[in-house]
Design an enzyme around this catalytic site. Structure first.
Site, PDB file in Angstrom:
ATOM      1  N   GLU A  67       0.819  -1.213   0.000  1.00 38.75           N
ATOM      2  CA  GLU A  67       0.000   0.000   0.000  1.00 38.75           C
ATOM      3  C   GLU A  67       0.853   1.264   0.000  1.00 38.75           C
ATOM      4  O   GLU A  67       0.525   2.257   0.640  1.00 38.75           O
ATOM      5  CB  GLU A  67      -0.932  -0.011   1.224  1.00 38.75           C
ATOM      6  CG  GLU A  67      -1.907  -1.172   1.210  1.00 38.75           C
ATOM      7  CD  GLU A  67      -2.796  -1.228   2.440  1.00 38.75           C
ATOM      8  OE1 GLU A  67      -2.715  -0.327   3.306  1.00 38.75           O
ATOM      9  OE2 GLU A  67      -3.576  -2.190   2.541  1.00 38.75           O
ATOM     10  N   CYS A  68       1.930   1.239  -0.748  1.00 35.14           N
ATOM     11  CA  CYS A  68       2.896   2.336  -0.793  1.00 35.14           C
ATOM     12  C   CYS A  68       2.840   3.017  -2.154  1.00 35.14           C
ATOM     13  O   CYS A  68       2.482   2.398  -3.151  1.00 35.14           O
ATOM     14  CB  CYS A  68       4.297   1.761  -0.536  1.00 35.14           C
ATOM     15  SG  CYS A  68       5.646   2.942  -0.630  1.00 35.14           S
ATOM     16  N   GLY A  69       3.223   4.269  -2.202  1.00 34.01           N
ATOM     17  CA  GLY A  69       3.307   4.968  -3.474  1.00 34.01           C
ATOM     18  C   GLY A  69       4.313   4.325  -4.424  1.00 34.01           C
ATOM     19  O   GLY A  69       4.213   4.480  -5.640  1.00 34.01           O
ATOM     20  N   TYR A  70       5.280   3.589  -3.872  1.00 32.56           N
ATOM     21  CA  TYR A  70       6.276   2.901  -4.695  1.00 32.56           C
ATOM     22  C   TYR A  70       5.863   1.479  -5.076  1.00 32.56           C
ATOM     23  O   TYR A  70       6.582   0.795  -5.794  1.00 32.56           O
ATOM     24  CB  TYR A  70       7.627   2.846  -3.967  1.00 32.56           C
ATOM     25  CG  TYR A  70       8.307   4.196  -3.863  1.00 32.56           C
ATOM     26  CD1 TYR A  70       8.857   4.808  -4.985  1.00 32.56           C
ATOM     27  CD2 TYR A  70       8.395   4.847  -2.644  1.00 32.56           C
ATOM     28  CE1 TYR A  70       9.484   6.042  -4.899  1.00 32.56           C
ATOM     29  CE2 TYR A  70       9.019   6.078  -2.539  1.00 32.56           C
ATOM     30  CZ  TYR A  70       9.566   6.677  -3.666  1.00 32.56           C
ATOM     31  OH  TYR A  70      10.187   7.901  -3.574  1.00 32.56           O
ATOM     32  N   THR A  71       4.696   1.027  -4.628  1.00 30.34           N
ATOM     33  CA  THR A  71       4.248  -0.336  -4.910  1.00 30.34           C
ATOM     34  C   THR A  71       4.277  -0.686  -6.401  1.00 30.34           C
ATOM     35  O   THR A  71       4.636  -1.815  -6.748  1.00 30.34           O
ATOM     36  CB  THR A  71       2.850  -0.592  -4.293  1.00 30.34           C
ATOM     37  OG1 THR A  71       2.940  -0.382  -2.877  1.00 30.34           O
ATOM     38  CG2 THR A  71       2.369  -2.001  -4.565  1.00 30.34           C
TER      39      THR A  71
END
Length: 161
Positions: free
Chosen positions: A36-40
């Protein structure tokens, strides 16, 4: 006596033991992941990198972690399902661990402490930080989350340029 990367073993998302000694002779990219990360979306680039170079003595090992913003809340089974369904991940994924703090897994203690790896001190600052380990089990470099897995720094290292 200092430990080498190849001296460690960890558990996969499925709970089986994965010995890093099996990676002797391969270049390894270690990455801490979160769903659930912006970098996912880097999962897609990581998988592309893995597919391109896996037959050239290269492997990626992912370590899900909930250490940053609670962005990996799932169980190991949920993480496997997410990675497979959304990104078609085929590179090895290990069980969820801590990559910082008092509960830091021993492999990350080795990756981040010069006294352990003999090369450099570092701090895992966010999800999708990358560590490069050479064929002999030596730490080579670390790159921040924003460094693309498909960028020149990583691909040239894999290619030996």
């Amino acid at each position: 006596m200092k430990k080498n990367f190849h001296d460690f073993s960890v558990k996969t998302l499925e709970g089986t033991t994965f010995n890093f000694s099996s990676l002797k002779g391969k270049k390894v990219l270690i990455v801490n992941t979160a769903s659930e990360c912006g970098y996912t979306p880097q999962y897609e680039k990581l998988e592309s990198l893995y597919k391109k170079y896996k037959n050239r003595n290269f492997i990626i090992v992912g370590f899900p972690s909930n250490d940053f913003g609670s962005q990996e809340p799932g169980t190991n089974a949920e993480i496997r399902q997410f990675c497979t369904k959304n990104y078609g991940v085929t590179f090895p994924m290990m069980e969820k661990i801590c990559v910082k703090g008092k509960e830091m897994h021993e492999i990350y203690n080795w990756l981040t402490q010069k006294s352990e790896n003999g090369v450099l001190d570092s701090e895992v600052r966010w999800n999708f930080q990358k560590y490069l380990v050479d064929e002999k089990g030596n730490l080579v470099a670390t790159y921040p989350s924003g460094e693309s897995p498909l960028g020149d720094k990583i691909t040239k290292w894999i290619e030996g340029i």
